[in-house]
Design an enzyme around this catalytic site. Structure first.
Site, PDB file in Angstrom:
ATOM      1  N   ASP A 177       0.819  -1.151   0.044  1.00 35.35           N
ATOM      2  CA  ASP A 177       0.001  -0.016   0.006  1.00 35.35           C
ATOM      3  C   ASP A 177       1.044   1.441   0.008  1.00 35.35           C
ATOM      4  O   ASP A 177       1.919   1.449   0.697  1.00 35.35           O
ATOM      5  CB  ASP A 177      -0.810   0.052   1.236  1.00 35.35           C
ATOM      6  N   ASP A 197      -0.655  -2.731  -4.530  1.00 32.40           N
ATOM      7  CA  ASP A 197      -1.913  -2.741  -3.508  1.00 32.40           C
ATOM      8  C   ASP A 197      -2.442  -1.527  -3.673  1.00 32.40           C
ATOM      9  O   ASP A 197      -2.299  -0.647  -4.496  1.00 32.40           O
ATOM     10  CB  ASP A 197      -1.314  -3.118  -2.180  1.00 32.40           C
ATOM     11  N   ASP A 198      -3.328  -1.030  -2.841  1.00 27.47           N
ATOM     12  CA  ASP A 198      -3.835   0.339  -2.872  1.00 27.47           C
ATOM     13  C   ASP A 198      -2.849   1.385  -2.690  1.00 27.47           C
ATOM     14  O   ASP A 198      -1.932   1.474  -2.084  1.00 27.47           O
ATOM     15  CB  ASP A 198      -4.674   0.434  -1.540  1.00 27.47           C
ATOM     16  N   HIS A 219      -4.012  -1.448  -6.878  1.00 29.57           N
ATOM     17  CA  HIS A 219      -5.346  -1.598  -6.528  1.00 29.57           C
ATOM     18  C   HIS A 219      -6.399  -0.553  -6.576  1.00 29.57           C
ATOM     19  O   HIS A 219      -7.464  -0.581  -6.205  1.00 29.57           O
ATOM     20  CB  HIS A 219      -5.425  -2.415  -5.260  1.00 29.57           C
ATOM     21  N   ARG A 250     -12.497   3.009  -5.123  1.00 27.92           N
ATOM     22  CA  ARG A 250     -13.407   1.860  -4.390  1.00 27.92           C
ATOM     23  C   ARG A 250     -13.776   2.486  -2.800  1.00 27.92           C
ATOM     24  O   ARG A 250     -12.649   2.959  -2.359  1.00 27.92           O
ATOM     25  CB  ARG A 250     -12.379   0.420  -4.551  1.00 27.92           C
ATOM     26  N   LYS A 252     -14.564   0.026   0.297  1.00 26.71           N
ATOM     27  CA  LYS A 252     -14.927  -1.163   0.870  1.00 26.71           C
ATOM     28  C   LYS A 252     -14.933  -1.365   2.450  1.00 26.71           C
ATOM     29  O   LYS A 252     -14.271  -0.430   2.980  1.00 26.71           O
ATOM     30  CB  LYS A 252     -13.464  -2.256   0.552  1.00 26.71           C
TER      31      LYS A 252
END
Length: 359
Positions: A177, A197-198, A219, A250, A252
């Site tokens: 991340d 990742d993010d 991501h 996103r 989540k």
């Protein structure tokens, strides 16, 4: 006599704080951080040890070389900086986390223990022009005590895109991340993030701005994952470029979470291309994807405002996926300034309050 002594003591204290401290090794840190100007020269931090700067209020730090870290499997973090009203100038120098030593395709989900986060930022003020390469796992954890602007940063974990002998054919870097954020009054701008990742993960907080950044290979830009008893509000995601990510944008929330709210999330002027799975995904079933959603996180005020956000997804991706628990997504959301092309339409379930956009 007492008054005279106090004046001498005060003058001594002031002159000590006005000094310049130079750091060439960990042994220099304790003395250097007593000064309000700190010069951080290049050196290698011994394996299993951390560089920790607890700074005096108003300190200016200038990096004058690259910081490397010896390799050892341990919890980390590798670098922590704390203080108020700090000016931290990287001057284009880098922190090198030695990622290839740790990378095994598992990140924080197994394998060798990896220092995470690599960089812990606990300052207010400004943090600029710093490069981070090859983080073992997550890069930045940000928990500023007062307003902070982070700008002109580079995170480059692109070397972790390739498999290695330990990763069983998948990307060696994992859980890398860019920014994990649990804070208030933070701006991250004009930065480049290459990871697996993010790009950004907002876990809690308010008044958070993420603008003018470029996210590649990971991501996407994320709110969440959201735990129980968490508030996220007043987030602005604007003018970012998102390239070859799993998702572009996103939200989540964990299906088991309760007592949390996500509100006033504003997107504008973002551009995304090469999106592999979802253009937009709002999913209340995490850690599942589009599974049975929970109802304990209330989401409201998710809007796309001018200038238009444009997203192009790959042919096997979905343009939009919204998966809300019963009565957990509320109000009216204006998506009139969202354009998504490519792939398949996707689905919107559990919520009928989106206006200005149709599948």
């Amino acid at each position: 006599m007492i008054r005279s002594t106090l004046v001498v003591l005060a003058t001594t204290a002031i002159s000590a704080l006005a000094c310049t401290g130079t750091i060439n090794s960990l042994s220099d840190v304790a003395a250097a951080v007593k000064c309000t100007t700190v010069v951080l020269n290049g050196f290698t931090v011994p394996a299993g040890e951390a560089l920790t700067l607890s700074l005096a209020t108003g300190t200016t730090v200038n990096m004058n070389g690259d910081i490397l870290f010896g390799n050892k499997s341990w919890a980390g973090p590798l670098f922590t900086v704390s203080g108020t009203s700090i000016t931290f100038n990287g001057n284009g120098h880098k922190f090198d986390g030695g990622g290839p030593f740790y990378w095994d395709g598992l990140g924080g989900n197994g394998g060798v223990e990896k220092p995470a986060p690599m960089m812990k930022i606990k300052i207010s003020g400004t943090y600029t022009n710093v490069k981070v390469v090859n983080s073992p796992s997550r890069v930045y954890s940000v928990s500023n005590p007062a307003p902070l602007v982070m700008s002109d940063l580079t995170i480059d974990n692109s070397q972790g895109d390739a498999p290695n002998s330990k990763s069983n054919g998948i990307a060696a870097g994992h859980n890398t991340d860019g920014f994990d954020v649990s804070t208030t009054d933070l701006t991250i701008q004009n930065s480049v993030i290459k990871n697996q990742d993010d790009c950004l993960a907002i876990n809690k907080g308010s008044n958070i701005v993420f603008k003018g950044n470029t996210c590649s290979g990971g991501h996407g830009i994320s709110v969440g994952s959201i735990d129980s008893d968490v508030t996220v509000s007043g987030v602005v995601i604007s003018g970012n470029t998102i390239i070859n990510n799993d998702q572009a944008l996103r939200i989540k929330t964990k299906s088991a979470s309760t007592g949390s709210t996500v509100s006033n999330i504003t997107y504008s002027g973002n551009t995304a291309t090469g999106i592999r799975q979802f253009g937009i995904i709002i999913d209340e079933s995490y850690p599942d994807t589009l599974g049975t959603p929970g109802t304990g996180v209330i989401i409201s005020g998710v809007n796309f405002v001018s200038p238009q956000t444009t997203i192009a997804v790959n042919s096997d991706a979905e343009r939009v996926a919204v998966n809300c628990g019963s009565k957990a997504c509320t109000g009216t959301w204006n998506w009139s300034q969202l354009k998504v092309s490519g792939g398949s339409a996707g689905s919107i379930t559990g919520f009928s309050g989106i206006t200005g956009y149709t599948l």
